[in-house]
Scaffold this motif. Structure first.
Motif, PDB file in Angstrom:
ATOM      1  N   THR A  50       0.876  -1.180  -0.078  1.00 32.46           N
ATOM      2  CA  THR A  50      -0.006  -0.047   0.107  1.00 32.46           C
ATOM      3  C   THR A  50       0.843   1.552  -0.178  1.00 32.46           C
ATOM      4  N   SER A  51       2.194   1.221  -0.037  1.00 31.25           N
ATOM      5  CA  SER A  51       2.954   2.358  -0.146  1.00 31.25           C
ATOM      6  C   SER A  51       3.798   2.199  -1.494  1.00 31.25           C
ATOM      7  N   ALA A  52       4.397   3.317  -2.103  1.00 34.43           N
ATOM      8  CA  ALA A  52       4.833   3.178  -3.389  1.00 34.43           C
ATOM      9  C   ALA A  52       6.114   2.452  -3.302  1.00 34.43           C
ATOM     10  N   ILE A  92      -3.628   0.689 -16.048  1.00 34.27           N
ATOM     11  CA  ILE A  92      -4.875   1.518 -15.623  1.00 34.27           C
ATOM     12  C   ILE A  92      -5.327   0.985 -14.306  1.00 34.27           C
ATOM     13  N   ALA A  93      -5.139   0.062 -13.907  1.00 33.90           N
ATOM     14  CA  ALA A  93      -5.641  -0.641 -12.602  1.00 33.90           C
ATOM     15  C   ALA A  93      -4.737  -0.383 -11.498  1.00 33.90           C
ATOM     16  N   LEU A  94      -3.522  -0.171 -11.767  1.00 30.46           N
ATOM     17  CA  LEU A  94      -2.476  -0.046 -10.533  1.00 30.46           C
ATOM     18  C   LEU A  94      -1.956   1.123 -10.903  1.00 30.46           C
ATOM     19  N   LEU A  95      -1.732   1.899 -11.759  1.00 32.20           N
ATOM     20  CA  LEU A  95      -1.183   3.432 -11.572  1.00 32.20           C
ATOM     21  C   LEU A  95      -1.917   4.561 -11.800  1.00 32.20           C
ATOM     22  N   VAL A 111       5.152  -2.213 -13.617  1.00 33.45           N
ATOM     23  CA  VAL A 111       4.207  -3.215 -14.142  1.00 33.45           C
ATOM     24  C   VAL A 111       4.249  -4.095 -15.092  1.00 33.45           C
ATOM     25  N   LEU A 112       5.272  -3.474 -16.142  1.00 33.85           N
ATOM     26  CA  LEU A 112       5.765  -4.237 -17.299  1.00 33.85           C
ATOM     27  C   LEU A 112       6.376  -5.521 -16.921  1.00 33.85           C
ATOM     28  N   ILE A 113       7.345  -5.581 -15.909  1.00 39.03           N
ATOM     29  CA  ILE A 113       7.858  -6.663 -15.420  1.00 39.03           C
ATOM     30  C   ILE A 113       6.928  -7.686 -14.988  1.00 39.03           C
ATOM     31  N   GLN A 114       5.912  -7.199 -13.881  1.00 31.82           N
ATOM     32  CA  GLN A 114       5.177  -8.267 -13.489  1.00 31.82           C
ATOM     33  C   GLN A 114       3.918  -8.802 -14.573  1.00 31.82           C
ATOM     34  N   LEU A 151       3.908  11.343 -11.329  1.00 27.73           N
ATOM     35  CA  LEU A 151       4.644  11.828 -12.347  1.00 27.73           C
ATOM     36  C   LEU A 151       6.095  11.272 -12.393  1.00 27.73           C
ATOM     37  N   LEU A 152       6.685  11.864 -11.290  1.00 24.67           N
ATOM     38  CA  LEU A 152       7.988  11.177 -11.005  1.00 24.67           C
ATOM     39  C   LEU A 152       8.550   9.849 -11.228  1.00 24.67           C
ATOM     40  N   LEU A 153       7.351   9.367 -10.440  1.00 28.77           N
ATOM     41  CA  LEU A 153       7.415   8.032 -10.148  1.00 28.77           C
ATOM     42  C   LEU A 153       7.103   7.120 -11.479  1.00 28.77           C
ATOM     43  N   PHE A 154       6.278   7.526 -12.342  1.00 24.99           N
ATOM     44  CA  PHE A 154       5.760   6.939 -13.386  1.00 24.99           C
ATOM     45  C   PHE A 154       6.504   6.077 -14.231  1.00 24.99           C
ATOM     46  N   PRO A 155       7.734   6.565 -14.789  1.00 25.23           N
ATOM     47  CA  PRO A 155       8.586   5.725 -15.636  1.00 25.23           C
ATOM     48  C   PRO A 155       9.023   4.637 -14.890  1.00 25.23           C
ATOM     49  N   LEU A 156       9.255   4.408 -13.617  1.00 23.04           N
ATOM     50  CA  LEU A 156       9.897   3.504 -12.922  1.00 23.04           C
ATOM     51  C   LEU A 156       8.568   2.610 -12.654  1.00 23.04           C
TER      52      LEU A 156
END
Length: 296
Positions: free
Chosen positions: A64-66, A243-246, A155-158, A145-150
């Motif tokens: 539940t945390s970033a 969409i569901a996670l970010l 999410v792509l890894i998962q 926005l700062l976290l979005f690339p990582l």
């Protein structure tokens, strides 16, 4: 979905698997994958647990945390590693052979992902509007926005890991042994659904969520068999989970990277159940869109 002629491209994924189609290789491979995944995750979570010793109330597994959400999503990479080891040792196959020809994989991924982004933008301006109650902002826009690339990479890894296992290793191993799509599409989809059956979290919605997952698995398997690479299935899975996670997430679990939180939880038998049926429809439309994109 079960027209054999439509699945001729799937044969390019089966050439190496057909050389060693014995079921014991698949079963032993799954044992290796699960063992590596559990062992490496245990080490990772132990290390992260020490780092979060003063914040145990955040709950690593709930993410539940970033930070904990990133850790949990990235840990799925161990699943891909397990598949790579099992395929190499038991089938003499590389991970690349499971993904499909790389240039075609990338082209199909981009075709489907681009089409689904356009579909998502169109659906944003169509009813129904709102989620019944106002959304809760989870992260400040600047932080998000700062976290979005990582976050997107995580999410792509998962999503890639799940596709590599279910639509890759399991589906291809079964297809190398059995001719019927009922088996090599159906069984991995049932296993995928079983992995998403969590009555402790989803309550009365557990069976409906599992059915949703099974249908998603069937559609992703169909795309893989039609395309001859995992690109389209990964693109559809990646778009769905992004969409569901970010963007808009459920509050209980894997919500640390979301910009907004939904006004209801996974065990909510009213609003969530209604939106699951809407999501079923959106999933079918996404699958049809992906199929159209692959024809271009």
């Amino acid at each position: 979905m079960r027209d054999p002629a439509a699945y001729s491209a799937h044969e390019r994924l089966l050439r190496e698997a057909r050389a060693r189609p014995e079921l014991w290789r698949l079963v032993l491979g799954l044992v290796i994958i699960l063992t590596l995944y559990i062992a490496l995750n245990s080490v990772l979570f132990a290390v992260v647990g020490r780092l979060l010793a003063s914040h145990r109330d955040q709950g690593l597994l709930q993410a539940t945390s970033a930070f904990t959400t990133l850790v949990l999503l990235i840990s799925f990479g161990f699943l891909t590693l397990g598949v790579a080891v099992a395929a190499r040792q038991l089938q003499h196959r590389s991970l690349a052979s499971i993904l499909g020809p790389f240039s075609l994989f990338l082209r199909q991924f981009w075709q489907v992902f681009r089409a689904l982004v356009i579909l998502g933008l169109v659906m944003m301006v169509l009813p129904p509007y709102g989620m019944g109650e106002p959304l809760t902002q989870n992260l400040a826009l600047s932080t998000w926005l700062l976290l979005f690339p990582l976050s997107a990479i995580a999410v792509l890894i998962q999503t890639s890991a799940e596709e590599v296992l279910f639509r890759g290793y399991i589906q291809q191993s079964l297809a190398a042994r059995f001719r019927s799509p009922v088996i090599w599409i159906g069984l991995p989809s049932v296993l995928f659904a079983a992995g998403h059956y969590a009555p402790g979290i989803t309550g009365e919605n557990a069976l409906l969520v599992a059915v949703w997952s099974c249908v998603f698995g069937l559609l992703a398997a169909d795309l893989t068999a039609r395309a001859g690479t995992l690109g389209p299935a990964i693109a559809m899975h990646f778009m769905n989970n992004t969409i569901a996670l970010l963007f808009i997430s459920l509050p209980e679990t894997l919500s640390g990277l979301a910009l907004y939180l939904l006004p209801f939880g996974m065990s909510e038998s009213g609003l969530l159940r209604q939106w699951l049926f809407v999501d079923f429809a959106a999933m079918i439309v996404s699958w049809l869109t992906a199929r159209l994109a692959l024809r271009r």
